[in-house]
Design a protein around this motif. Structure first.
Motif, PDB file in Angstrom:
ATOM      1  N   ILE A 256       0.798  -1.228   0.000  1.00 30.57           N
ATOM      2  CA  ILE A 256       0.000   0.000   0.000  1.00 30.57           C
ATOM      3  C   ILE A 256       0.829   1.276   0.000  1.00 30.57           C
ATOM      4  N   GLY A 257       2.076   1.194   0.467  1.00 34.48           N
ATOM      5  CA  GLY A 257       2.920   2.386   0.490  1.00 34.48           C
ATOM      6  C   GLY A 257       3.938   2.428  -0.634  1.00 34.48           C
ATOM      7  N   GLU A 258       3.875   1.426  -1.519  1.00 36.15           N
ATOM      8  CA  GLU A 258       4.850   1.356  -2.604  1.00 36.15           C
ATOM      9  C   GLU A 258       4.409   2.214  -3.792  1.00 36.15           C
ATOM     10  N   LYS A 259       5.385   2.667  -4.580  1.00 40.00           N
ATOM     11  CA  LYS A 259       5.074   3.501  -5.746  1.00 40.00           C
ATOM     12  C   LYS A 259       4.264   2.738  -6.788  1.00 40.00           C
ATOM     13  N   GLU A 260       4.335   1.373  -6.743  1.00 38.71           N
ATOM     14  CA  GLU A 260       3.595   0.548  -7.692  1.00 38.71           C
ATOM     15  C   GLU A 260       2.139   0.366  -7.296  1.00 38.71           C
ATOM     16  N   TYR A 261       1.739   0.905  -6.140  1.00 38.52           N
ATOM     17  CA  TYR A 261       0.368   0.670  -5.669  1.00 38.52           C
ATOM     18  C   TYR A 261      -0.705   1.029  -6.704  1.00 38.52           C
ATOM     19  N   PRO A 262      -0.666   2.217  -7.352  1.00 43.65           N
ATOM     20  CA  PRO A 262      -1.706   2.524  -8.353  1.00 43.65           C
ATOM     21  C   PRO A 262      -1.747   1.498  -9.490  1.00 43.65           C
ATOM     22  N   TYR A 263      -0.569   1.009  -9.855  1.00 39.67           N
ATOM     23  CA  TYR A 263      -0.498  -0.020 -10.910  1.00 39.67           C
ATOM     24  C   TYR A 263      -1.183  -1.299 -10.434  1.00 39.67           C
ATOM     25  N   PHE A 264      -0.862  -1.733  -9.210  1.00 32.90           N
ATOM     26  CA  PHE A 264      -1.481  -2.949  -8.672  1.00 32.90           C
ATOM     27  C   PHE A 264      -2.996  -2.789  -8.567  1.00 32.90           C
ATOM     28  N   LYS A 265      -3.424  -1.634  -8.118  1.00 33.25           N
ATOM     29  CA  LYS A 265      -4.861  -1.398  -7.945  1.00 33.25           C
ATOM     30  C   LYS A 265      -5.604  -1.535  -9.273  1.00 33.25           C
ATOM     31  N   ALA A 266      -5.043  -0.965 -10.323  1.00 29.47           N
ATOM     32  CA  ALA A 266      -5.695  -1.032 -11.637  1.00 29.47           C
ATOM     33  C   ALA A 266      -5.648  -2.439 -12.220  1.00 29.47           C
ATOM     34  N   LYS A 267      -4.480  -3.078 -12.136  1.00 31.45           N
ATOM     35  CA  LYS A 267      -4.316  -4.400 -12.741  1.00 31.45           C
ATOM     36  C   LYS A 267      -5.105  -5.468 -11.995  1.00 31.45           C
ATOM     37  N   MET A 268      -5.155  -5.385 -10.669  1.00 36.15           N
ATOM     38  CA  MET A 268      -5.879  -6.395  -9.894  1.00 36.15           C
ATOM     39  C   MET A 268      -7.368  -6.360 -10.202  1.00 36.15           C
ATOM     40  N   LEU A 269      -7.890  -5.175 -10.458  1.00 39.56           N
ATOM     41  CA  LEU A 269      -9.303  -5.079 -10.848  1.00 39.56           C
ATOM     42  C   LEU A 269      -9.542  -5.812 -12.165  1.00 39.56           C
ATOM     43  N   GLU A 270      -8.598  -5.682 -13.088  1.00 41.02           N
ATOM     44  CA  GLU A 270      -8.694  -6.429 -14.345  1.00 41.02           C
ATOM     45  C   GLU A 270      -8.655  -7.931 -14.082  1.00 41.02           C
ATOM     46  N   TYR A 271      -7.823  -8.335 -13.141  1.00 43.32           N
ATOM     47  CA  TYR A 271      -7.686  -9.758 -12.837  1.00 43.32           C
ATOM     48  C   TYR A 271      -8.896 -10.309 -12.078  1.00 43.32           C
ATOM     49  N   ILE A 272      -9.606  -9.455 -11.371  1.00 45.82           N
ATOM     50  CA  ILE A 272     -10.879  -9.900 -10.772  1.00 45.82           C
ATOM     51  C   ILE A 272     -11.847 -10.252 -11.893  1.00 45.82           C
ATOM     52  N   LYS A 273     -11.918  -9.385 -12.892  1.00 48.07           N
ATOM     53  CA  LYS A 273     -12.837  -9.615 -14.011  1.00 48.07           C
ATOM     54  C   LYS A 273     -12.485 -10.875 -14.784  1.00 48.07           C
ATOM     55  N   SER A 274     -11.198 -11.180 -14.897  1.00 47.00           N
ATOM     56  CA  SER A 274     -10.782 -12.372 -15.637  1.00 47.00           C
ATOM     57  C   SER A 274     -10.906 -13.642 -14.802  1.00 47.00           C
ATOM     58  N   GLY A 275     -11.163 -13.489 -13.502  1.00 48.00           N
ATOM     59  CA  GLY A 275     -11.328 -14.650 -12.634  1.00 48.00           C
ATOM     60  C   GLY A 275     -10.054 -15.113 -11.966  1.00 48.00           C
TER      61      GLY A 275
END
Length: 284
Positions: free
Chosen positions: A204-223
């Protein structure tokens, strides 16, 4: 005649395009929540069986940690003498229970009833393990040990290790997609337990957090990504970094839940059940 042939050809192409279009698993998760709430918990097993059967014709089944919808469907159908697909469906269940080592022995009776002995189940689970991504298993076995180094009591070491793990996670996303249990399992080298939610909660404190947040939502949709893991990460970021209300109510002990209706709407958007149902989903 030629015009009709062209039209038929275009319709066939359109059908295949629609058939090949990836499924949105948020729709799947919400449908599971509805079936579980409206029929199973309401003691209407035959309706639950029918609705689950329709759902699993459209989506490759998941078997979520709490609801265990595919297992529930098979067991309900077996109890009520309904056709669930017999061996074919039980073979689909095996890789879904394979990550949970030590617990699949409880299924042997059900498998045996339909002509699948324990030796075959064990062999199929062994074959499933062989199919895991060895490079990722090795990498994440190290990452989870690194994540808990010195009990996370050394701030400098903790920050350093979180940065390394953030880089590993981003590299994995870019090269292999989401590191789901079907890619790496739950038990790594040396018996290391590898559930993803604590690892991502430390991002949550890493600079990659926005990237993870966006990509994980995509991965929820893909299952591939579990909605709960995404919700835990985002809620923790809101509470600890942004100091604002958490959108999904993952931590009910906090007083940060102000509008439960809003939280439930947010939860539905990613396929999670309403807050009041969390304590009920495991009850049979």
């Amino acid at each position: 005649m030629k015009r009709n042939s062209t039209l038929i050809f275009l319709l066939i192409i359109l059908f295949f395009i629609l058939s090949c279009k990836s499924k949105d698993y948020i729709v799947y998760y919400n449908r599971v929540n509805e079936i579980d709430s409206l029929y199973r918990i309401a003691n209407q097993p035959e309706k639950a069986i029918m609705q689950y059967k329709k759902l699993f014709k459209k989506y490759s089944p998941k078997n979520q940690e709490r609801i265990k919808e595919y297992e529930t469907y098979i067991k309900l159908a077996d109890q009520h003498q309904k056709n669930f697909g017999g061996k074919k469906s039980l073979y689909k269940l095996i890789p879904l229970i394979a990550p949970y080592e030590g617990s699949y022995g409880s299924y042997f009776g059900l498998f045996k009833k339909y002509g699948i002995d324990s030796t075959e189940v064990k062999q199929r689970i062994a074959d499933w393990k062989k199919g895991l991504n060895k490079r990722l298993v090795d990498s994440f076995s190290i990452a989870f040990v690194r994540d808990q180094a010195e009990g996370r009591r050394n701030p400098q070491l903790m920050e350093k290790n979180d940065r390394i793990n953030a880089q590993l996670l981003k590299w994995t996303f870019e090269n292999y997609g989401y590191p789901s249990v079907q890619k790496i399992g739950l038990i790594g080298n040396g018996g290391v337990f590898m559930p993803m939610h604590p690892l991502f909660s430390h991002m949550i404190g890493e600079k990659e957090y926005p990237y993870f947040k966006a990509k994980m939502l995509e991965y929820i949709k893909s299952g591939d990504c579990i909605p709960k893991d995404y919700a835990n990460m985002v809620d923790r970021h809101n509470l600890q970094i942004d100091k604002v209300e958490m959108p999904y109510g993952s931590y009910p002990s906090y007083s940060a839940i102000i509008d439960t209706m809003k939280v439930n709407r947010n939860r539905k958007k990613i396929g999670l059940p309403a807050l009041k149902r969390i304590s009920k989903v495991q009850k049979k």
